[in-house]
Design a protein around this motif. Structure first.
Motif, PDB file in Angstrom:
ATOM      1  N   HIS A 285      -9.247  -0.811  -3.304  1.00  0.00           N
ATOM      2  CA  HIS A 285      -8.148   0.139  -3.154  1.00  0.00           C
ATOM      3  C   HIS A 285      -8.254   1.566  -3.370  1.00  0.00           C
ATOM      4  CE1 HIS A 285      -4.898   3.323  -4.171  1.00  0.00           C
ATOM      5  NE2 HIS A 285      -5.101   2.684  -5.454  1.00  0.00           N
TER       6      HIS A 285
ATOM      7  N   GLU B 271      -1.317   3.435  -3.689  1.00  0.00           N
ATOM      8  CA  GLU B 271      -0.239   2.145  -4.691  1.00  0.00           C
ATOM      9  C   GLU B 271      -1.296   1.187  -4.813  1.00  0.00           C
ATOM     10  OE1 GLU B 271       2.693   1.590  -4.686  1.00  0.00           O
ATOM     11  OE2 GLU B 271       2.740  -0.196  -6.048  1.00  0.00           O
ATOM     12  N   PHE B 272      -1.698   0.603  -5.592  1.00  0.00           N
ATOM     13  CA  PHE B 272      -3.179  -0.402  -6.358  1.00  0.00           C
ATOM     14  C   PHE B 272      -2.800  -1.539  -5.989  1.00  0.00           C
ATOM     15  CE2 PHE B 272      -5.012  -3.934  -8.384  1.00  0.00           C
ATOM     16  CZ  PHE B 272      -6.473  -3.361  -8.654  1.00  0.00           C
ATOM     17  N   CYS B 273      -3.919  -1.790  -4.577  1.00  0.00           N
ATOM     18  CA  CYS B 273      -4.028  -3.138  -3.728  1.00  0.00           C
ATOM     19  C   CYS B 273      -4.773  -4.075  -3.792  1.00  0.00           C
ATOM     20  CB  CYS B 273      -3.494  -2.506  -2.187  1.00  0.00           C
ATOM     21  SG  CYS B 273      -5.108  -1.006  -1.590  1.00  0.00           S
TER      22      CYS B 273
ATOM     23  N   HIS C 294       0.471  -1.396  -0.202  1.00  0.00           N
ATOM     24  CA  HIS C 294       0.038   0.065  -0.635  1.00  0.00           C
ATOM     25  C   HIS C 294       0.600   1.090   0.216  1.00  0.00           C
ATOM     26  CE1 HIS C 294      -3.403  -2.643   0.933  1.00  0.00           C
ATOM     27  NE2 HIS C 294      -2.574  -3.193   2.673  1.00  0.00           N
TER      28      HIS C 294
ATOM     29  N   CYS D 195      -4.963   5.471   0.028  1.00  0.00           N
ATOM     30  CA  CYS D 195      -3.533   4.657  -0.237  1.00  0.00           C
ATOM     31  C   CYS D 195      -3.557   4.910  -1.883  1.00  0.00           C
ATOM     32  CB  CYS D 195      -4.663   3.376  -0.050  1.00  0.00           C
ATOM     33  SG  CYS D 195      -3.034   1.668  -1.236  1.00  0.00           S
TER      34      CYS D 195
ATOM     35  N   MET E 199      -9.936   2.516  -0.341  1.00  0.00           N
ATOM     36  CA  MET E 199      -8.957   2.544   0.813  1.00  0.00           C
ATOM     37  C   MET E 199      -8.448   4.074   1.548  1.00  0.00           C
ATOM     38  SD  MET E 199      -5.524   0.542   1.894  1.00  0.00           S
ATOM     39  CE  MET E 199      -4.902   0.400   3.311  1.00  0.00           C
TER      40      MET E 199
HETATM   41 CU    CU Z   1      -4.556   0.744  -1.974  1.00  0.00          CU
END
Ligand code: CU
Length: 332
Positions: A209, A203-205, A166, A201, A212
């Motif tokens: 996402h 960062e693609f998670c 993340h 967030c 988030m």
């Molecule tokens: Cu994410």
């Protein structure tokens, strides 16, 4: 803010508002974000000036050396010019060196460690798709998705992840830094004035996402101390008959497998800690306002509220949900 960044702001405002909105990194509210936008501003200035010079030379060349009427032969062909070659090697090198000095200086200034003097340490753990905040200096109290910090103080964040990567980003305060499983990254942030700062967030998670989210609630030292005191002595005993039923359901239907409520035997660690739930502005990682109706909707069918949410649909009966909401509404 300089002219180039100003122009960028205007363009952004006309487009989607994200550059001037509540997640705008161009409106810093703390020293870290201010240093970062300063760096952006100086590089934008350099690039803007290069653009002006290159565009001017191009326009002059186009006008001065254009084909004239009656001209049939090719103009004289020249190749190589040592003076020019030197010029366009040295000038960019100097400009890049200038940028490097600022970047390296800020990189060192923004470096953080858990032993930093006069700071508050918060351990941040990223989960699909929510945030956990733990305060080792305050009896390891834990909260979720809404980070409370005192203003005017360095907050050192120890960032790690419980599952995938993340990235922590609160544009008005600083960031963005990755949360990597099995590793701890340290950054510091600081807020100048009390207020709510929004983050996301970065960062693609996974599926959830985009939802988030997080907020930072920057408080006066007194308000922060009051929040810490409430967290250390949580109100978790149900008082009404309905809330008492909700308290029992919390274990019976399985909520306690994943959630902790301070002051009770419920100590699940898979989902967000709910100790200060009524103190939170939003639920489902800052997706919907924290109201009894939304809490009901969320418990009834989490996936419908937040696609990809890991909280299961327990197929609860309406009387169970009503009792759970009554109990959760008492937590503070
Ligand atoms: Cu994410």
């Amino acid at each position: 803010m300089g002219l180039p960044v100003g122009l960028l702001t205007v363009l952004g405002a006309a487009g989607c508002g994200s550059l001037t909105g509540k997640e705008s990194m161009l409106q810093p509210a703390g020293p870290v974000a201010a240093a970062q936008v300063q760096l952006l501003d100086s590089s934008m200035w350099i690039m803007f000036e290069i653009f002006v010079v290159v565009a001017a030379v191009l326009i002059i060349a186009l006008i001065r050396f254009r084909a004239r009427p009656g001209q049939t032969a090719l103009p004289p062909q020249v190749e190589g010019n040592n003076r020019l070659e030197l010029l366009w090697t040295i000038v960019p090198a100097l400009l890049l060196a200038l940028l490097a000095v600022g970047t390296v200086k800020e990189t060192f200034a923004l470096n953080a460690s858990p032993t930093m003097k006069n700071s508050v340490l918060v351990d941040v753990t990223g989960h699909q798709f929510w945030w956990s905040f733990e305060y080792p200096g305050y009896g390891n109290l834990i909260t979720a998705n809404e980070l409370h910090i005192p203003v005017g103080k360095r907050i050192v964040l120890g960032l790690t992840s419980a599952d995938v990567m993340h990235s922590f980003w609160v544009p008005k305060l600083g960031g963005k830094t990755d949360l990597v499983p099995g590793k701890e990254n340290y950054i510091w942030i600081e807020a100048n004035t009390p207020g709510i700062y929004y983050g996301q967030c970065a960062e693609f998670c996974g599926t959830g996402h985009a939802d988030m989210r997080l907020t930072v609630d920057a408080q006066t030292p007194q308000a922060f101390a009051a929040w810490v005191a409430t967290m250390q002595h949580p109100v978790s005993t149900p008082t009404t008959a309905l809330a008492k039923a909700g308290y029992r359901y919390f274990a019976q239907v399985g909520c306690s497998t994943c959630h902790t409520i301070g002051g009770t035997p419920y100590a699940g660690v898979v989902g967000p800690n709910l100790t200060d739930l009524t103190g939170r502005l939003m639920i489902a990682a800052n997706l919907i306002p924290n109201t009894p109706a939304n809490l009901y909707r969320w418990i009834q069918d989490p996936q419908a509220v937040k696609p990809g949410a890991k909280m299961p649909d327990l197929h609860l009966k309406s009387k169970e949900i009503t009792a759970l909401v009554a109990y959760l509404e008492q937590l503070k």
